[in-house]
Design a protein around this motif. Structure first.
Motif, PDB file in Angstrom:
ATOM      1  N   ALA A  63       8.519 -39.331  60.167  1.00  0.00           N
ATOM      2  CA  ALA A  63       7.245 -40.047  60.036  1.00  0.00           C
ATOM      3  C   ALA A  63       7.324 -41.171  59.007  1.00  0.00           C
ATOM      4  CB  ALA A  63       6.135 -39.071  59.653  1.00  0.00           C
ATOM      5  N   GLY A  64       8.504 -41.361  58.403  1.00  0.00           N
ATOM      6  CA  GLY A  64       8.679 -42.444  57.443  1.00  0.00           C
ATOM      7  C   GLY A  64       8.200 -42.132  56.045  1.00  0.00           C
ATOM      8  N   LYS A  65       8.095 -40.842  55.695  1.00  0.00           N
ATOM      9  CA  LYS A  65       7.592 -40.463  54.382  1.00  0.00           C
ATOM     10  C   LYS A  65       8.685 -40.330  53.321  1.00  0.00           C
ATOM     11  CE  LYS A  65       3.582 -38.047  56.309  1.00  0.00           C
ATOM     12  NZ  LYS A  65       2.863 -36.742  56.442  1.00  0.00           N
ATOM     13  N   VAL A  66       9.947 -40.394  53.750  1.00  0.00           N
ATOM     14  CA  VAL A  66      11.060 -40.315  52.796  1.00  0.00           C
ATOM     15  C   VAL A  66      11.750 -41.666  52.687  1.00  0.00           C
ATOM     16  CG1 VAL A  66      13.213 -39.132  52.204  1.00  0.00           C
ATOM     17  CG2 VAL A  66      11.351 -37.862  53.304  1.00  0.00           C
ATOM     18  N   GLU A  95      11.871 -32.347  58.128  1.00  0.00           N
ATOM     19  CA  GLU A  95      12.329 -33.212  59.215  1.00  0.00           C
ATOM     20  C   GLU A  95      11.182 -34.029  59.807  1.00  0.00           C
ATOM     21  OE1 GLU A  95      15.314 -33.691  59.353  1.00  0.00           O
ATOM     22  OE2 GLU A  95      16.548 -31.880  59.380  1.00  0.00           O
ATOM     23  N   SER A  96       9.998 -33.456  59.892  1.00  0.00           N
ATOM     24  CA  SER A  96       8.864 -34.214  60.421  1.00  0.00           C
ATOM     25  C   SER A  96       8.447 -35.306  59.445  1.00  0.00           C
ATOM     26  CB  SER A  96       7.684 -33.284  60.733  1.00  0.00           C
ATOM     27  OG  SER A  96       7.212 -32.645  59.553  1.00  0.00           O
ATOM     28  N   ASN A 103       9.251 -38.855  66.824  1.00  0.00           N
ATOM     29  CA  ASN A 103       8.154 -39.065  65.874  1.00  0.00           C
ATOM     30  C   ASN A 103       7.897 -37.850  64.990  1.00  0.00           C
ATOM     31  OD1 ASN A 103       6.870 -37.255  67.573  1.00  0.00           O
ATOM     32  ND2 ASN A 103       5.341 -38.707  68.326  1.00  0.00           N
ATOM     33  N   GLY A 104       8.662 -36.769  65.193  1.00  0.00           N
ATOM     34  CA  GLY A 104       8.554 -35.589  64.350  1.00  0.00           C
ATOM     35  C   GLY A 104       7.387 -34.673  64.656  1.00  0.00           C
ATOM     36  N   LYS A 105       6.635 -34.939  65.725  1.00  0.00           N
ATOM     37  CA  LYS A 105       5.428 -34.157  65.982  1.00  0.00           C
ATOM     38  C   LYS A 105       5.663 -32.922  66.842  1.00  0.00           C
ATOM     39  CE  LYS A 105       2.109 -37.912  65.326  1.00  0.00           C
ATOM     40  NZ  LYS A 105       0.973 -38.665  65.922  1.00  0.00           N
ATOM     41  N   ASP A 106       6.673 -32.970  67.692  1.00  0.00           N
ATOM     42  CA  ASP A 106       6.987 -31.827  68.550  1.00  0.00           C
ATOM     43  C   ASP A 106       8.329 -31.247  68.120  1.00  0.00           C
ATOM     44  OD1 ASP A 106       4.743 -32.702  69.953  1.00  0.00           O
ATOM     45  OD2 ASP A 106       5.947 -33.779  71.445  1.00  0.00           O
ATOM     46  N   SER A 164      21.614 -33.739  58.112  1.00  0.00           N
ATOM     47  CA  SER A 164      20.573 -34.676  58.524  1.00  0.00           C
ATOM     48  C   SER A 164      19.706 -35.098  57.347  1.00  0.00           C
ATOM     49  CB  SER A 164      19.710 -34.058  59.632  1.00  0.00           C
ATOM     50  OG  SER A 164      18.975 -32.947  59.148  1.00  0.00           O
ATOM     51  N   ILE A 165      19.570 -34.232  56.352  1.00  0.00           N
ATOM     52  CA  ILE A 165      18.798 -34.551  55.149  1.00  0.00           C
ATOM     53  C   ILE A 165      19.639 -35.391  54.193  1.00  0.00           C
ATOM     54  CG2 ILE A 165      17.476 -33.590  53.235  1.00  0.00           C
ATOM     55  CD1 ILE A 165      17.107 -31.039  54.945  1.00  0.00           C
ATOM     56  N   THR A 166      20.907 -35.024  54.054  1.00  0.00           N
ATOM     57  CA  THR A 166      21.817 -35.790  53.206  1.00  0.00           C
ATOM     58  C   THR A 166      21.912 -37.236  53.687  1.00  0.00           C
ATOM     59  OG1 THR A 166      23.110 -33.812  52.689  1.00  0.00           O
ATOM     60  CG2 THR A 166      24.189 -35.942  52.345  1.00  0.00           C
ATOM     61  N   ALA A 167      21.962 -37.418  54.997  1.00  0.00           N
ATOM     62  CA  ALA A 167      22.056 -38.768  55.559  1.00  0.00           C
ATOM     63  C   ALA A 167      20.854 -39.616  55.156  1.00  0.00           C
ATOM     64  CB  ALA A 167      22.158 -38.693  57.075  1.00  0.00           C
ATOM     65  N   VAL A 168      19.679 -39.010  55.093  1.00  0.00           N
ATOM     66  CA  VAL A 168      18.480 -39.749  54.706  1.00  0.00           C
ATOM     67  C   VAL A 168      18.508 -40.069  53.208  1.00  0.00           C
ATOM     68  CG1 VAL A 168      15.959 -39.592  54.533  1.00  0.00           C
ATOM     69  CG2 VAL A 168      17.116 -38.887  56.624  1.00  0.00           C
ATOM     70  N   LEU A 169      19.096 -39.189  52.397  1.00  0.00           N
ATOM     71  CA  LEU A 169      19.265 -39.505  50.979  1.00  0.00           C
ATOM     72  C   LEU A 169      20.193 -40.714  50.812  1.00  0.00           C
ATOM     73  CD1 LEU A 169      19.581 -35.923  49.433  1.00  0.00           C
ATOM     74  CD2 LEU A 169      17.598 -37.451  49.371  1.00  0.00           C
TER      75      LEU A 169
END
Length: 372
Positions: free
Chosen positions: A291-294, A286-287, A341-344, A107-112
């Motif tokens: 939240a659009g920070k990456v 992940e949060s 939204n990454g909050k919960d 899931s992190i690689t996909a965002v990269l």
């Protein structure tokens, strides 16, 4: 004088009994016999009783070994850790213990990958043939299909070579054994080779290794403190040892089969099973992503909008109210369920791996509490 001699004899016998007991425990451990788990620690500072009590109740009944955290509206509302990080050294699992997150790393690689799309250096509609034309069927396979496991690629054997190699050699080993099944093109089929090749594409575009990219864009950018690559894990790191067994293994015997570390495997699962993280760091990553920070939120929406019939997209199983990801291997199991939204969120990181993926089913027990 007789009384003093009698007392001395009692003391000598007591010392012998104590030393003998300690020696017997050491021998028992060396003979790989059943060992008792440590006392459970439930962290209650700042906890919400509704969430804390449920977390303790479910995980305590399951003899859970690992660390768990629950977040509501971005606030830590429950946390729990239990069991041994390493039994032989008497190290117990703690709040910041690091665990192998296995396939959650996808899931992190996909965002990269999506970072490169947002920077217009790559498109989800680009074809694999632009980067690896020798891969069978590569002219038909898009970046999005690789992210969603619908490429039609199938690998003979495990990813990578049998000995630890460079990223380039790992990918070449995969290419020499990968097949394209046209009948599976466009249909979901979970194949790790997709993410190995995506990492190779990232390296071609950025002129950095995957580890360098992950370090700068994730670890450093988000100020992570308890995240390390498995094959460069410091000896002083607060990482857990993985253990394996059966679901029916008694609670006093779950630490009898430590998993053996294998650097070749840790390198071979490029972008998909190389990273140790704490539960807190995993939530932070992940949060921040959601939240659009990456990458920008518009790019995230594009990334997750085309989930396959399995609801799988870019490392997550996507549903309206929750995204989930799971990992298993090397004696570890992990699950994260998180709101869009990454909050919960619920994060379960365990260093005990059993068949049937127990941690995945455990995580589902909290969905009604967090996401309804």
């Amino acid at each position: 004088m007789l009384k003093k001699s009698w007392v001395s004899e009692i003391l000598v016998v007591s010392v012998v009994i104590v030393l003998g007991g300690a020696l017997l425990k050491h021998i028992t451990n060396q003979q790989d016999q059943a060992v008792a788990p440590p006392k459970v620690v439930a962290v209650k500072n700042g906890a919400d009783p509704k969430f804390q009590n449920k977390l303790v109740q479910i995980l305590n009944n399951d003899n859970y070994s690992g660390t768990a955290m629950m977040y509501k509206n971005g606030r830590l509302v429950a946390s729990y850790y239990a069991g041994y990080a390493d039994y032989l050294s008497d190290n117990k699992n703690q709040r910041n213990t690091m665990y192998e997150i296995d396939s959650i790393q996808k899931s992190i690689t996909a965002v990269l990958v999506m970072q490169q799309v947002a920077q217009h250096k790559l498109a989800l509609t680009d074809h694999l043939s632009q980067f690896y034309p020798s891969v069978p069927g590569s002219k038909n396979i898009t970046i999005r299909q690789m992210l969603n496991m619908t490429s039609g690629l199938v690998l003979t054997g495990p990813v990578g070579p049998p000995i630890a190699e460079s990223d380039t050699q790992i990918i070449q080993s995969d290419i020499s054994r990968v097949h394209y099944l046209a009948i599976m093109h466009g249909h979901w089929n979970y194949q790790g080779v997709n993410f190995n090749l995506l990492c190779g594409i990232l390296e071609k575009i950025t002129q950095q290794s995957y580890q360098q990219l992950f370090t700068t864009q994730i670890i450093q950018k988000l100020h992570l403190k308890y995240t390390e690559f498995a094959y460069t894990l410091p000896t002083s790191a607060a990482n857990a040892t993985g253990y394996t067994g059966l679901i029916t293994t008694p609670k006093d015997a779950i630490y009898t089969k430590p998993s053996t570390r294998n650097q070749a495997l840790e390198r071979n699962e490029l972008g998909s099973g190389q990273v140790y993280m704490s539960a807190g760091d995993l939530y932070h990553v992940e949060s921040a992503i959601l939240a659009g920070k990456v990458v920008p939120l518009a790019a995230l929406k594009q990334l997750y909008q085309d989930a396959s019939y399995s609801k799988y997209a870019a490392g997550f199983y996507v549903q309206p109210n929750v995204k989930s990801a799971n990992g298993a291997g090397y004696g570890f199991e992990s699950s994260i369920h998180i709101s869009p939204n990454g909050k919960d969120a619920l994060i379960l990181l365990s260093n005990y791996q059993a068949p049937l993926f127990k941690t995945k089913s455990l995580a589902q027990k909290f969905d009604y509490l967090l996401f309804n």
